[in-house]
Design a protein around this motif. Structure first.
Motif, PDB file in Angstrom:
ATOM      1  N   GLY A  12      44.548  16.850  33.108  1.00 41.08           N
ATOM      2  CA  GLY A  12      43.803  16.967  31.863  1.00 41.08           C
ATOM      3  C   GLY A  12      43.944  18.361  31.284  1.00 41.08           C
ATOM      4  O   GLY A  12      44.001  18.556  30.090  1.00 41.08           O
ATOM      5  N   ARG A  16      40.636  18.298  25.305  1.00 39.45           N
ATOM      6  CA  ARG A  16      39.449  17.500  25.049  1.00 39.45           C
ATOM      7  C   ARG A  16      39.752  16.434  23.993  1.00 39.45           C
ATOM      8  O   ARG A  16      40.540  16.643  23.094  1.00 39.45           O
ATOM      9  CB  ARG A  16      38.304  18.392  24.561  1.00 39.45           C
ATOM     10  CG  ARG A  16      37.943  19.488  25.553  1.00 39.45           C
ATOM     11  CD  ARG A  16      36.843  20.377  24.989  1.00 39.45           C
ATOM     12  NE  ARG A  16      35.632  19.640  24.712  1.00 39.45           N
ATOM     13  CZ  ARG A  16      34.731  19.309  25.628  1.00 39.45           C
ATOM     14  NH1 ARG A  16      34.927  19.650  26.898  1.00 39.45           N
ATOM     15  NH2 ARG A  16      33.650  18.649  25.313  1.00 39.45           N
ATOM     16  N   VAL A  56      40.482  11.457  40.178  1.00 44.05           N
ATOM     17  CA  VAL A  56      40.204  12.836  39.755  1.00 44.05           C
ATOM     18  C   VAL A  56      38.728  13.107  39.998  1.00 44.05           C
ATOM     19  O   VAL A  56      37.870  12.499  39.359  1.00 44.05           O
ATOM     20  CB  VAL A  56      40.563  13.036  38.271  1.00 44.05           C
ATOM     21  CG1 VAL A  56      40.299  14.470  37.849  1.00 44.05           C
ATOM     22  CG2 VAL A  56      42.017  12.665  38.027  1.00 44.05           C
ATOM     23  N   LEU A  60      36.085  16.716  33.862  1.00 43.18           N
ATOM     24  CA  LEU A  60      37.125  16.894  32.853  1.00 43.18           C
ATOM     25  C   LEU A  60      36.583  17.005  31.435  1.00 43.18           C
ATOM     26  O   LEU A  60      37.207  17.608  30.578  1.00 43.18           O
ATOM     27  CB  LEU A  60      38.117  15.722  32.917  1.00 43.18           C
ATOM     28  CG  LEU A  60      38.909  15.574  34.221  1.00 43.18           C
ATOM     29  CD1 LEU A  60      39.829  14.363  34.125  1.00 43.18           C
ATOM     30  CD2 LEU A  60      39.712  16.829  34.515  1.00 43.18           C
ATOM     31  N   ILE A  63      38.342  13.759  26.889  1.00 40.56           N
ATOM     32  CA  ILE A  63      39.786  13.941  27.016  1.00 40.56           C
ATOM     33  C   ILE A  63      40.459  13.690  25.671  1.00 40.56           C
ATOM     34  O   ILE A  63      40.310  12.625  25.072  1.00 40.56           O
ATOM     35  CB  ILE A  63      40.365  13.006  28.085  1.00 40.56           C
ATOM     36  CG1 ILE A  63      39.780  13.374  29.445  1.00 40.56           C
ATOM     37  CG2 ILE A  63      41.884  13.072  28.112  1.00 40.56           C
ATOM     38  CD1 ILE A  63      40.270  12.512  30.567  1.00 40.56           C
TER      39      ILE A  63
END
Length: 672
Positions: A12, A16, A56, A60, A63
């Motif tokens: 990632g 964003r 994961v 994050l 994404i």
């Protein structure tokens, strides 16, 4: 990260994406983890497909993009990545379609599968990704001029110079030299090749290279090719059903009179009255006038003609020829041949027309108006539309392998001293001259199927009831247009949105400037300003690449394998007087044994579908993920299936079935 094995690593990396499909709340990031699943395949010759799952654990956030990186190993190991699916802890999914190759040491940055116009991207990183993708593509997909006056093509000297994503999976499968050699071997005609310049003995002698590949239509052609009804039928439903037009006024350059043709007229009317009633049709091969015949083989003279053929709709509603002039300027040495003439006079005149029709079909109807035009659309698409654009997602299946097949053709087939020169009277540069002349008549309207039919006066189903190319083509055109209108309506809520889509406008302008060389007379739009016109434009792109190419390509073996019906070259000039033609003279004029074999191998190879062909309505690569588009695709397939049923029902018990525009036989793109 090793979980992806040779495929590389997925990350990632702080990128964003706005909330939505992931349903991630920035206030609950500490609860967020996801599963990333990738599906890819190794090079297809290895026939290996793998999927990988990566957990994961780190946080994050929303994404925006996903990056896939591939490490370079000592073995050549290109990978084809289909898609990545992201699953959140809450059970939500995000699809990241790819359908691209990763070669050597490389990386791809992917967006999720939702189609977006440029106005929809408000976040800087997404705007940058969009812009960078097009900048990269414009360096990879460069325009060049292959020959003066041609539509511009891809800047690549050979297939291996192309961007990896548009190459064939196996170059061997589209090697023209190899395929022609295979065809000659498979057809058991290689035993005749050593007699390259020797003539056949008679018409029956041609069966020696024909019997191994006969089928329903080609057998009908072999048995009935000398009949006027079969001659006329081919202008409606043969390989080149785009030249015939209703004659509204007899041309001065064809001084035919009622007295000449009255034995062919069945309504007790004068020729002029038959014209007024719409019963006279004409095919004019003026394009061939002045084209240089092939001189690449100094041992064999080759000849061309530029005939004018007048046809008549008889009381049985069949189109039959009633007058043929073999060159454009009338005179004593350019007689008008008639059905009432001696048998072989009339037959040789028809053979000259069939040969001329073959040349125009191959170089203009087929090469220019499907292959080269579709390549223009494809290059412009890759240069101006990012993968996230809905028009890119819609068109990408319809330019599949087109740039590659054309590059291969320029490399082996239509190049100087290429395969085209071996058997064709328009080889050695004549085909180049033809395209240069035909570009003057290549217009946008002529690619709009209904308008093209109407412009030739061939639109009346009552007056011309057996024009299956028209009937089936209109059904397919309307199905495609309905589908494109559905997709356009999903992403463009008004005409103003169309006008403001700069990427779309750049795509349309690229086609006009580089494909049509900026010629205003072409009628190609410089911009598109309404949803209706956009739908029409997209229909032109898809129809040309799919239906039109299918209609003029896949019947080549059916109609051209019997050499006397479609001679690729003639070894004597057109007759200049009547009453002198013999059967021996005709056989000596037709192609020799060697050129006949090359021709037969060519039309057989060109008429084959690609391995694992994708037909109209089939979209196995899911570039679109939105339900409304998938529903539109389902309706499209339903409409196409209905057309298949209509055509199948009509073809029942027909000795000459017409199936080239049945959607289950129409490949999505120009790939052969």
């Amino acid at each position: 990260m090793r979980p992806l094995g040779d495929l590389g690593r997925l990350a990632g990396e702080g990128l964003r994406m706005p909330g939505g499909a992931c349903q991630v709340d920035t206030l609950a990031l500490h609860d967020f983890a996801s599963t990333l699943r990738t599906l890819g395949s190794a090079p297809r010759k290895r026939l290996k497909v793998d999927s990988y799952e990566v957990i994961v654990d780190e946080e994050l956030g929303d994404i925006h993009l996903i990056k896939i990186e591939k490490r370079k190993y000592w073995l050549h190991d290109d990978w084809y990545l289909k898609y990545i699916t992201l699953k959140t802890p809450y059970g939500d999914y995000m699809e990241f379609p790819c359908y691209r190759w990763i070669s050597g040491e490389g990386e791809l940055v992917l967006r999720d599968g939702r189609a977006r116009l440029s106005r929809d991207d408000q976040i800087c990183v997404l705007k940058q990704h969009r812009r960078k993708e097009l900048e990269t593509r414009q360096k990879q997909y460069r325009w060049t001029e292959w020959n003066p006056g041609f539509p511009l093509s891809i800047d690549a000297k050979c297939h291996k110079d192309l961007p990896r994503d548009i190459q064939f999976d196996s170059e061997k499968g589209v090697d023209f030299v190899l395929n022609y050699s295979k065809a000659i071997e498979n057809l058991f005609i290689n035993r005749f090749m050593h007699m390259f310049q020797s003539s056949w003995s008679d018409f029956a002698d041609f069966e020696k290279i024909f019997v191994k590949i006969s089928n329903t239509i080609s057998e009908q052609v072999m048995n009935h090719w000398q009949e006027d009804r079969i001659f006329g039928y081919q202008f409606l439903n043969g390989c080149n059903p785009v030249l015939i037009q209703r004659c509204t006024k007899l041309p001065e350059k064809l001084p035919v009179t009622t007295e000449m043709v009255e034995c062919s007229l069945e309504r007790q009317l004068t020729l002029e009255q038959e014209v007024e009633q719409g019963n006279i049709f004409i095919v004019d091969f003026e394009l061939l006038d002045g084209i240089d015949a092939n001189k690449t083989d100094p041992c064999t003279l080759q000849f061309l003609a530029a005939p004018i053929c007048l046809l008549y709709k008889n009381l049985a509603n069949k189109i039959v020829p009633i007058a043929i002039q073999l060159n454009q300027v009338p005179g004593e040495e350019n007689p008008i041949f008639l059905p009432s003439d001696a048998k072989y006079d009339w037959l040789l005149a028809k053979i000259w027309v069939r040969s001329s029709d073959f040349h125009v079909h191959q170089t203009i109807t087929h090469l220019l108006r499907t292959h080269l035009v579709s390549e223009v659309f494809g290059i412009a698409m890759y240069r101006q539309l990012p993968a996230v654009h809905p028009v890119f997602k819609l068109l990408v299946a319809h330019v599949r392998f087109t740039i590659a097949i054309n590059t291969k053709a320029r490399e082996q087939l239509i190049c100087e001293c290429g395969l085209f020169d071996k058997a064709n009277a328009t080889g050695g540069g004549g085909h180049v001259q033809m395209v240069q002349k035909a570009m003057q008549d290549l217009t946008y309207t002529s690619l709009c199927f209904p308008e093209a039919i109407k412009a030739r006066g061939m639109d009346s189903t009552e007056d011309i009831p057996y024009y299956f190319y028209r009937d089936d083509g209109l059904l397919v055109w309307e199905a495609i247009k309905t589908f494109t209108a559905d997709v356009v309506g999903i992403y463009y809520e008004s005409d103003q949105v169309v006008v403001e889509d700069q990427e779309l406008q750049d795509f349309v302008r690229d086609v006009y400037v580089y494909g049509m060389r900026g010629k205003k007379a072409s009628g190609f739009p410089k911009s598109v300003k309404t949803r209706e016109k956009l739908s029409e434009y997209l229909t032109v792109v898809i129809f040309t690449a799919s239906a039109q190419h299918a209609a003029v390509n896949f019947g080549q073996y059916d109609w051209c394998s019997w050499i006397p019906n479609a001679p690729p070259t003639m070894r004597a000039p057109p007759p200049t007087a009547k009453g002198v033609v013999t059967i021996e003279q005709i056989v000596e004029t037709l192609p020799d044994r060697g050129r006949s074999c090359w021709h037969l191998g060519a039309v057989w190879a060109l008429s084959q579908f690609q391995e694992n062909e994708l037909f109209l309505g089939m979209y196995p690569e899911e570039h679109f993920i939105e339900r409304p588009v998938k529903e539109a695709m389902a309706r499209f397939r339903k409409d196409l299936a209905a057309i298949v049923s209509v055509i199948a029902e009509r073809n029942k018990n027909k000795k000459l079935p017409y199936y080239y525009l049945s959607p289950d036989r129409i490949p999505n793109s120009v790939a052969i």
